[in-house]
Scaffold this motif. Structure first.
Motif: not given
Length: 123
Positions: A96-123
């Motif tokens: 049960h705990a592993g399943f819920l942590l997996s859901i939280a981790s998937a949300i975290g991975v998506i949230f961490v990857a979101m800036p890639a959609l918006f970055i235009e320059t490295c500055l």
């Protein structure tokens, strides 16, 4: 339906596997982005790297979530309270705990990857 790894209920490693994938994903994509921006100067290659690593991380977390769901065994007994000191309750709690942590981790991975959609320059 239970294709369980022997002794899976005795280790908390299975419970924290998904947050570990999330942590590795976070560290790797930020390292790749930093190196590519310092060496190349444009984030285009970093975006592709982030996309590929995010898909791999989500697939791995999905597999871990499936294994935790099977270990939790919720559809068979509809039991989400695991407060007895038995092997079954310990096994189901870790699933049960592993399943819920997996859901939280998937949300975290998506949230961490979101800036890639918006970055235009490295500055």
């Amino acid at each position: 339906m239970t294709e369980e790894t022997p002794f899976r209920h005795e280790s908390i490693w299975h419970m924290v596997a998904a947050p570990t994938v999330w942590t590795l994903h976070f560290a790797i994509i930020y390292a790749i982005t930093a190196v590519e921006c310092s060496k190349i100067g444009t984030p285009e290659v970093a975006r592709l790297s982030i996309l590929v690593l995010t898909v791999v991380a989500l697939a791995l977390i999905g597999w871990i979530a499936w294994k935790a769901w099977v270990q939790w065994d919720y559809p068979d007994d509809q039991d989400y309270v695991h407060d007895k000191p038995t092997v079954e309750d310990r096994r189901e709690f870790l699933g049960h705990a592993g399943f819920l942590l997996s859901i939280a981790s998937a949300i975290g991975v998506i949230f961490v990857a979101m800036p890639a959609l918006f970055i235009e320059t490295c500055l």
